[in-house]
Design a protein around this motif. Structure first.
Motif, short mmCIF file in Angstrom:
data_model
loop_
_atom_site.label_atom_id
_atom_site.label_comp_id
_atom_site.label_asym_id
_atom_site.label_seq_id
_atom_site.Cartn_x
_atom_site.Cartn_y
_atom_site.Cartn_z
N GLY A 199 4.75 -2.64 2.11
CA GLY A 199 4.43 -1.97 0.86
C GLY A 199 5.63 -1.81 -0.04
N ASP A 200 6.78 -1.46 0.53
CA ASP A 200 8.00 -1.34 -0.27
C ASP A 200 8.45 -2.69 -0.81
OD1 ASP A 200 8.21 1.43 0.03
OD2 ASP A 200 9.25 1.24 1.94
N SER A 201 8.27 -3.74 0.00
CA SER A 201 8.60 -5.08 -0.46
C SER A 201 7.74 -5.48 -1.65
CB SER A 201 8.41 -6.08 0.69
OG SER A 201 8.50 -7.41 0.25
N LEU A 202 6.44 -5.21 -1.57
CA LEU A 202 5.54 -5.54 -2.68
C LEU A 202 5.90 -4.74 -3.93
CD1 LEU A 202 3.08 -6.93 -3.88
CD2 LEU A 202 1.64 -5.18 -2.81
N ALA A 203 6.18 -3.45 -3.78
CA ALA A 203 6.58 -2.63 -4.93
C ALA A 203 7.87 -3.16 -5.54
CB ALA A 203 6.73 -1.17 -4.51
N PHE A 204 8.84 -3.53 -4.70
CA PHE A 204 10.12 -4.07 -5.14
C PHE A 204 9.91 -5.34 -5.96
CE2 PHE A 204 13.71 -6.96 -4.26
CZ PHE A 204 14.80 -6.17 -4.57
N TYR A 205 9.10 -6.28 -5.43
CA TYR A 205 8.88 -7.54 -6.13
C TYR A 205 8.02 -7.36 -7.38
CZ TYR A 205 11.20 -10.95 -3.19
OH TYR A 205 12.16 -11.70 -2.55
N SER A 206 7.13 -6.38 -7.38
CA SER A 206 6.33 -6.15 -8.59
C SER A 206 7.24 -5.72 -9.74
CB SER A 206 5.25 -5.10 -8.32
OG SER A 206 5.78 -3.78 -8.25
N ARG A 207 8.27 -4.95 -9.43
CA ARG A 207 9.22 -4.57 -10.47
C ARG A 207 10.03 -5.77 -10.95
NH1 ARG A 207 7.83 -0.18 -7.83
NH2 ARG A 207 8.29 1.91 -8.61
N LEU A 208 10.43 -6.62 -10.00
CA LEU A 208 11.18 -7.82 -10.38
C LEU A 208 10.37 -8.70 -11.32
CD1 LEU A 208 12.91 -9.07 -7.09
CD2 LEU A 208 13.93 -7.86 -9.00
N TYR A 209 9.11 -8.97 -10.96
CA TYR A 209 8.28 -9.83 -11.80
C TYR A 209 7.95 -9.15 -13.12
CZ TYR A 209 7.15 -14.21 -9.48
OH TYR A 209 7.21 -15.48 -8.97
N GLY A 210 7.77 -7.83 -13.09
CA GLY A 210 7.51 -7.14 -14.34
C GLY A 210 8.64 -7.31 -15.32
N ARG A 211 9.88 -7.22 -14.83
CA ARG A 211 11.03 -7.43 -15.70
C ARG A 211 11.17 -8.89 -16.10
NH1 ARG A 211 13.65 -3.97 -12.00
NH2 ARG A 211 14.80 -5.71 -11.11
#
Length: 501
Positions: free
Chosen positions: A364-376
């Motif tokens: 879950g933390d990995s998905l949240a981390f990558y969602s922020r990366l892709y959002g930026r």
């Protein structure tokens, strides 16, 4: 110890946490690696050339080993230490980008491991191509306050300049290899030699000055080559070099079989993990067999195999046919960009199930981390960004597993959350069909992920501490988020006690 990511979101580093003090350790001007820079990709071309035109690593390694033996290195490549029966050591995987995530590991490492007898770096000591002059900001400076010796096994990036920098630093300033025999014209080897990246002749001019940062007598160590064994207390630690493509040459394979004999319990350190991302990767040995065949042989008495290369933490406790349990560990979270864990499918390999499997960061933390990366990256933060609670909930739904972290307030998994999770490559239960997704698991991790390193917490980095006694080895994975709380009291993300035979 502070809360870990398995306890609370704050323990994972989310929220308005106080930033750590690691920035004080950074060089005044630390260059950031961009893996989207064509010049850097061209400099790092040797891995691709080896896969297309043949891998010369084994022959080059053989020449290095012969040179070391001629210079007086022990033929059995065993480092015999005088540690007591109870001692501790560290394992740091894939550290060397020289930026915020690498330096963020250091305060907690010194807090939780400053009393250890030595450390081992598992794979990719230096990015991007293992140059000798990169050792100042990426090895000597970050670990200057670690008071004990550091040993290492190379990774593929250390081989991008034929291991010259690695050998100079860890093998008693070994001089460069002379040119090998010229290949026959118009062959694959000839074409490879024309395109092969070689070190700048001036590389290493700053190495003498860099060495002063770790110049205390207690910090010094010389290893006999790129692969070695350490006899320490009641155990033997065996380090192997898997080169550019994650394989072992015939000469090293014969040595590994020989050094693995005997009653002393053993721990393998390798640049290529044997279990990773829910798969078995046994590591072929030239001429036949695999590294895992050697590790599983009951006569060799291995208790664990720890590999770098993949930039996160994973553990697979595999029960063998004779009832022994071998701990297969991925430990590549020492500083380089974070490889996703949310793309790991529900684990069912070699008898290891999701109940037994451990990873860090949590999916879950990995998905949240990558969602922020892709959002930026895509300039769509409102669409892509998931909270850690949303990411944890959708992972549990897609894999059919309970939430890894104790749930807080109920979270509604909306269509947007499901869509983002699918686009970012989140694994699904085996009975669900795959749909379109953005390139996270293959293309993203190979091309875009290295260029998406973040320079603000949480970083989801880690290191291992192993406490050895005559009865058992206790292995702990400590987290480093870049926040002050985890610097002061590095949380334990995973712990296992391994009985010694």
């Amino acid at each position: 110890m502070s809360d870990s990511s398995r306890d609370t979101a704050a323990g994972a580093g989310w929220g308005a946490a106080e930033p750590g003090a690691y920035r004080r350790l950074l060089p005044p001007a630390s260059a950031k690696i961009s893996w989207l820079d064509p010049r850097l990709l061209w400099a790092a071309r040797n891995g691709v050339l080896a896969s297309w035109l043949g891998d010369p690593t084994g022959r080059t390694r053989g020449r290095w080993v012969a040179r070391q033996e001629a210079a007086g290195a022990p033929a059995d490549k065993v480092i015999r230490r005088t540690d007591p029966d109870r001692f501790s050591f560290l394992v740091i995987g894939d550290p060397g980008e020289g930026d915020d995530p690498q330096y963020a590991v250091v305060p907690g490492l010194l807090t939780a491991g400053g009393d250890t007898s030595f450390a081992v770096i598992a794979s990719d000591v230096i990015y991007p191509v293992g140059s000798a002059d990169d050792y100042g900001p990426k090895f000597f400076r970050p670990y200057r306050d670690y008071p004990a010796p550091v040993y290492a096994v190379p990774g593929n990036h250390d081989w991008y300049e034929d291991l010259g920098g690695f050998m100079r630093v860890f093998c008693d300033d070994a001089p460069p290899l002379p040119p090998g025999p010229a290949p026959r014209p118009l062959t694959r080897a000839w074409l490879r030699s024309l395109l092969w990246h070689r070190p700048d002749p001036a590389d290493g001019r700053h190495l003498s000055e860099a060495r002063k940062l770790r110049s205390a007598p207690a910090q010094q160590a010389v290893q006999p080559g790129p692969y070695w064994a350490i006899d320490a207390g009641p155990v033997r630690i065996v380090g192997i070099d898997t080169g550019l493509l994650g394989t072992v040459d015939a000469e090293q394979g014969a040595w590994l079989r020989e050094v693995s004999r005997g009653p002393r319990p053993k721990i393998l350190i390798t640049g290529s993990p044997l279990y990773v991302d829910g798969r078995h990767e046994p590591c072929p040995v030239e001429g036949g067999g695999t590294v895992d065949d050697i590790v599983r042989d009951p006569a060799h008495r291995y208790i664990a195999a720890i590999g770098g290369d993949i930039h996160n933490y994973q553990r697979y406790p595999v029960t063998l046919a004779d009832g022994r349990v071998l701990q297969y560990v991925v430990a590549g979270g020492g500083g380089a960009f974070t490889h996703a864990t949310h793309t790991i499918p529900r684990v069912a390999v070699a008898g290891v199930t999701e109940r037994d499997f451990r990873c860090y960061p949590l999916r879950g933390d990995s998905l949240a981390f990558y969602s922020r990366l892709y959002g930026r990256r895509l300039r769509m933060p409102r669409f892509f960004t998931l909270t850690e609670a949303e990411a944890t909930a959708v992972i549990a739904e897609r894999l059919g597993i309970p939430p890894t972290r104790a749930p807080g307030a109920p979270v509604r998994v909306t269509r947007r959350v499901r869509l983002v999770a699918g686009l970012l490559g989140t694994a699904r239960r085996p009975d669900r069909a795959r749909r379109f997704r953005l390139p996270v698991r293959k293309v993203y991790t190979q091309v875009f992920s290295p260029g998406s390193a973040t320079y603000s917490p949480p970083f989801f980095k880690c290191f291992l501490r192993l406490d050895v006694s005559p009865e058992a080895v206790r292995l702990r994975c400590h987290a480093a988020t870049g926040n002050r709380a985890q610097e002061i009291a590095p949380p334990v993300e995973d712990e296992v006690t391994i009985p010694l035979p």
